[in-house]
Design a protein around this motif. Structure first.
Motif, short mmCIF file in Angstrom:
data_model
loop_
_atom_site.label_atom_id
_atom_site.label_comp_id
_atom_site.label_asym_id
_atom_site.label_seq_id
_atom_site.Cartn_x
_atom_site.Cartn_y
_atom_site.Cartn_z
N SER A 1 0.97 -1.21 0.07
CA SER A 1 -0.07 0.13 0.03
C SER A 1 0.70 1.14 0.02
CB SER A 1 -1.07 -0.01 1.27
OG SER A 1 -1.48 1.35 1.29
N HIS A 2 0.43 2.35 -0.76
CA HIS A 2 1.18 3.54 -0.49
C HIS A 2 0.92 4.10 0.71
CE1 HIS A 2 -3.12 4.50 -1.92
NE2 HIS A 2 -2.81 5.68 -1.68
N ARG A 3 0.02 3.73 1.33
CA ARG A 3 -0.10 4.16 2.69
C ARG A 3 0.59 3.35 3.74
NH1 ARG A 3 -2.31 9.10 1.99
NH2 ARG A 3 -4.00 9.03 0.21
N SER A 4 1.50 2.33 3.60
CA SER A 4 2.06 1.77 4.32
C SER A 4 3.26 2.47 4.80
CB SER A 4 2.69 0.27 3.61
OG SER A 4 3.55 0.77 2.82
N LYS A 5 3.79 2.08 6.22
CA LYS A 5 5.01 2.64 6.87
C LYS A 5 6.22 2.51 5.93
CE LYS A 5 6.15 0.47 10.47
NZ LYS A 5 7.27 -0.18 9.62
N ASP A 6 6.23 1.61 5.42
CA ASP A 6 7.60 1.56 4.43
C ASP A 6 7.39 2.43 3.32
OD1 ASP A 6 8.66 -0.67 6.06
OD2 ASP A 6 8.43 -2.16 4.85
N PHE A 7 6.36 2.56 2.45
CA PHE A 7 6.34 3.45 1.32
C PHE A 7 6.25 4.90 1.92
CE2 PHE A 7 4.93 5.88 -2.06
CZ PHE A 7 5.94 5.77 -2.88
N ALA B 1 -5.69 -3.06 -0.14
CA ALA B 1 -6.92 -2.64 -0.96
C ALA B 1 -6.41 -2.01 -2.31
CB ALA B 1 -7.88 -1.89 -0.03
N GLY B 2 -5.16 -1.76 -2.28
CA GLY B 2 -4.61 -1.27 -3.51
C GLY B 2 -3.63 0.03 -3.20
N PRO B 3 -2.43 -0.11 -3.93
CA PRO B 3 -1.74 -1.13 -4.51
C PRO B 3 -1.75 -2.52 -3.93
CG PRO B 3 -0.43 0.60 -4.81
CD PRO B 3 -1.65 0.90 -3.68
N CYS B 4 -1.75 -3.52 -4.60
CA CYS B 4 -2.21 -5.14 -4.01
C CYS B 4 -1.31 -6.11 -4.45
CB CYS B 4 -3.72 -5.25 -4.30
SG CYS B 4 -4.03 -5.37 -5.94
N ILE B 5 -1.71 -7.36 -4.28
CA ILE B 5 -1.22 -8.53 -4.64
C ILE B 5 -1.13 -8.68 -6.00
CG2 ILE B 5 -3.12 -9.93 -4.32
CD1 ILE B 5 -1.34 -12.14 -3.31
N LEU B 6 -0.24 -8.95 -6.50
CA LEU B 6 -0.20 -9.55 -8.17
C LEU B 6 0.40 -10.66 -8.19
CD1 LEU B 6 1.58 -6.11 -9.45
CD2 LEU B 6 -0.91 -6.81 -9.72
N ALA C 1 -4.51 1.35 -12.43
CA ALA C 1 -3.94 -0.13 -12.71
C ALA C 1 -3.82 -1.04 -11.60
CB ALA C 1 -2.53 0.11 -13.25
N GLN C 2 -3.61 -0.10 -10.51
CA GLN C 2 -3.08 -0.94 -9.17
C GLN C 2 -4.14 -1.93 -8.29
OE1 GLN C 2 -3.47 2.60 -9.51
NE2 GLN C 2 -4.68 3.40 -8.03
N LYS C 3 -4.95 -2.43 -9.10
CA LYS C 3 -5.71 -3.31 -8.20
C LYS C 3 -5.59 -4.82 -9.28
CE LYS C 3 -7.82 0.27 -6.26
NZ LYS C 3 -7.81 0.53 -4.97
N ASN C 4 -6.25 -5.02 -10.21
CA ASN C 4 -6.25 -6.06 -11.03
C ASN C 4 -5.61 -6.25 -12.21
OD1 ASN C 4 -8.02 -7.80 -9.40
ND2 ASN C 4 -9.84 -7.15 -10.29
N HIS D 1 -1.59 18.93 -3.64
CA HIS D 1 -0.51 17.92 -3.34
C HIS D 1 0.21 17.96 -2.35
CE1 HIS D 1 -1.51 15.70 -7.17
NE2 HIS D 1 -1.93 16.86 -7.58
N ILE D 2 0.61 19.20 -2.00
CA ILE D 2 1.36 19.58 -1.08
C ILE D 2 0.66 19.35 0.56
CG2 ILE D 2 2.53 21.54 0.33
CD1 ILE D 2 3.07 23.07 -2.46
N ALA D 3 -0.71 19.80 0.25
CA ALA D 3 -1.46 19.50 1.61
C ALA D 3 -1.40 17.77 1.87
CB ALA D 3 -2.75 19.89 1.61
N ALA D 4 -1.50 17.04 0.85
CA ALA D 4 -1.47 15.60 0.91
C ALA D 4 -0.09 14.98 1.02
CB ALA D 4 -2.27 15.04 -0.10
N GLU D 5 0.92 15.63 1.17
CA GLU D 5 2.26 15.54 1.10
C GLU D 5 2.62 14.30 0.02
OE1 GLU D 5 2.14 13.72 5.15
OE2 GLU D 5 3.08 15.51 5.98
N SER D 6 2.25 14.65 -1.07
CA SER D 6 2.38 14.23 -2.37
C SER D 6 1.87 12.83 -2.40
CB SER D 6 4.00 14.03 -2.47
OG SER D 6 4.48 13.86 -3.75
N MET D 7 0.56 12.69 -1.74
CA MET D 7 -0.04 11.51 -1.94
C MET D 7 -1.50 11.99 -2.11
SD MET D 7 1.54 8.19 -0.42
CE MET D 7 3.08 8.06 0.59
N TYR D 8 -2.00 12.91 -2.88
CA TYR D 8 -3.22 13.16 -3.09
C TYR D 8 -4.06 11.89 -3.46
CZ TYR D 8 -7.50 15.28 -4.80
OH TYR D 8 -8.77 15.11 -5.12
N ASN D 9 -3.51 11.30 -4.41
CA ASN D 9 -3.93 10.07 -5.02
C ASN D 9 -2.78 9.01 -5.12
OD1 ASN D 9 -2.52 10.89 -7.25
ND2 ASN D 9 -4.23 10.10 -8.84
N THR D 10 -3.16 7.70 -5.54
CA THR D 10 -2.06 6.86 -5.37
C THR D 10 -0.88 7.19 -6.30
OG1 THR D 10 -3.83 5.16 -5.28
CG2 THR D 10 -1.38 4.45 -5.49
#
Lengths: 356, 356
Positions: free
Chosen positions: A39-45, B8-13, B191-194, A226-235
């Protein structure tokens, strides 16, 4: 056998970036997960994104100076549109320097928002030089320029002092040479030259310039969102951004921009010296404006092309043909291209001379 | 140890996508070059793009029916804007079905171009169901819906017959179930689901719908420009598109959409049966609208959460927490999630029952 890759972009990246990013696809940080499935919201990413954004500002010397670094979608081509959307007042004007195909495209898109005024152009000479004498009206919303013209092999060696914010498309030479980056209000660059693989776009912006136009801006085109969302406004483009971070880390290990600049100058000096010395070749760009990233050159006698082409191809060189607007050859010597690759190309040019 | 990834996405491939794409980073097609350093104009990448675009249409059953498949930048969020820009007449109207957060975002962006009319909404019930009785005005420019609501675990099981073009955001269930895709005028999906990793966006569009609004459209937002450029108007997201092609090839090997649909139905039936049977849990979505991709469920007694969380974590499951708008848990069972992962989750839910 690994090729000597002179591709104009996407282009060569450091070998360690290939190795580390391939390993992260199989298992990222010993997490039991691929970098492609987290996930782009994971701690690692989130940590990847934070480090990449901070490292950009550190390498450019812009930390603590009111700038934000963003990793966006859409390439420089979407920035052609976002820049005027965010910085041009309703029916405003902006000054554009026309130094090539991409500058031209930027001008075209700005017409949707106001009046892009071309302050100077080298179009009449097929963009072989960078215009230098021009005035920028002080009531324009910004001045836009292209620091390096990949297709035509020219590069701005200095930037004007401007009363208005300076915006620069640095797609093909960012991170390659020391510049006072704090002179710029906004810098943008597609990743796929010196920063990483295709699929991410860097925007570095002085935050105080935003929110002044009175325009309502669609969310995805609004830098403030985009700034407010810390460069993660969308995936975000997870993998291209991760590979960009690896490339930035490699650059830091080379001594940062100042370190790589020395190598880049060596490479360019070596190749241009041979273009000037070898009677079979000639450069296409004005000498004072020659790019240290992309050297464009022609054979004086085109009938030598089949022999030259077979020589460089069998030496393991790839990506040398020039863009159709210029013809001939283009040697793109981005940060990750080793000096040895340039030595080899020069040897092949000399070899051609002995065979004619 | 490889994780059971419910993200929920990005997800398993598919595992083979990880292996083949990692290998291509080290050496693509025995070219001596990494997939990350080749030109998007190279023969090898043009072949990737062509095969990916054709395979999308083949898998959706849309070949020879006037559709074009495009690989774009910007995610579904940029499509929220591009759809009205390209399909809504000046001051036009369009019908939107409001089934969740993403539908809402699409509506918000459409306001920049005309009047998005909400024909029905389940917002008042926190989007636990899909509204079914609504009329679509015949003079609207299009009807927009979201086929699957990742956050709320609901899915449209049927689509209305419409006199106007039907546009659908299929980001989270495309390629998961057989549908008559020719009912749609435009389909888009991150792209980041299926389909692949983050960084590419699929748009499938019936070409005859374009060019009818009388609007001038900025180049990067103009579907016609992208079609004319064969999905290479600017540098595409090379690696995410290549990994998407590998995923589509894997899907074809599973018997295409019809083949994977059987497995998806098995997985969903197994998990929902346990949610309904196990007295510790309850589902959040209306039974008839339950998504076969994202199952959302809650513990009846939240004090069991620490024990349940430790059980699934130590079983090697990841990505199970629900979205903050719903809470509880969300099991995303995209195409590449094996049946064994669902069997394991069900076993853990039963284990919790024995320990309470």
């Amino acid at each position: 056998m690994k090729k000597h890759n002179y591709s104009a972009g996407p282009c060569i990246l450091p070998q360690e970036v290939f190795e580390k990013s391939a390993a992260a696809i199989l298992d990222f940080n010993n997490s039991g997960l691929s970098i492609l499935e987290i996930s782009h919201r994971s701690k690692d990413f989130v940590a990847v994104m934070e480090e990449a954004r901070a490292l950009v500002l550190e390498l450019l010397g812009l930390q603590g100076k009111g700038y934000q670094a963003l990793f966006m979608h859409g390439g420089a081509s979407l920035e052609f549109l976002m820049v005027p959307y965010n910085l041009m007042k309703q029916n405003g004007k902006a000054a554009y320097l026309d130094t090539g195909t991409w500058a031209n495209n930027a001008i075209k898109e700005a017409r949707f928002f106001g009046e892009p005024m071309v302050v100077a152009s080298s179009k009449a000479s097929n963009y072989t030089f960078i215009p230098k004498d021009f005035a920028i009206p002080v009531d324009d919303d910004y001045f836009h320029c292209t620091s390096n013209n990949t297709i035509f092999g020219t590069q701005m060696k200095s930037f004007p002092e401007t009363a208005v914010p300076m915006v620069c498309d640095m797609s093909s030479d960012i991170f390659s040479r020391t510049i006072d980056f704090s002179k710029f209000g906004l810098i943008y660059a597609g990743a796929q030259k010196n920063m990483g693989p295709a699929g991410a776009t860097l925007v570095v912006i002085k935050e105080e310039l935003l929110g002044r136009t009175g325009r309502e801006i669609p969310s995805m085109l609004d830098y403030q969102k985009h700034i407010a969302a810390e460069s993660m406004y969308n995936t975000p483009s997870v993998f291209p951004i991760y590979a960009s971070l690896l490339t930035l880390q490699w650059l830091k290990g080379q001594g940062g921009i100042a370190g790589i600049e020395k190598v880049n100058e060596q490479k360019a000096a070596l190749l241009y010296a041979e273009i000037d010395r070898n009677p079979l070749f000639r450069g296409t760009a004005a000498v004072e404006d020659r790019s240290i990233m992309n050297a464009t050159f022609l054979l004086n006698d085109e009938s030598h092309a089949p022999l030259f082409d077979s020589l460089w191809k069998s030496a393991g060189i790839s990506g040398l043909p020039g863009h159709r607007s210029v013809g001939g050859y283009r040697a793109s010597m981005y940060n990750a291209l080793p000096l040895e690759s340039v030595e080899l190309l020069v040897a092949v040019m000399k070899e051609l001379e002995t065979k004619i």
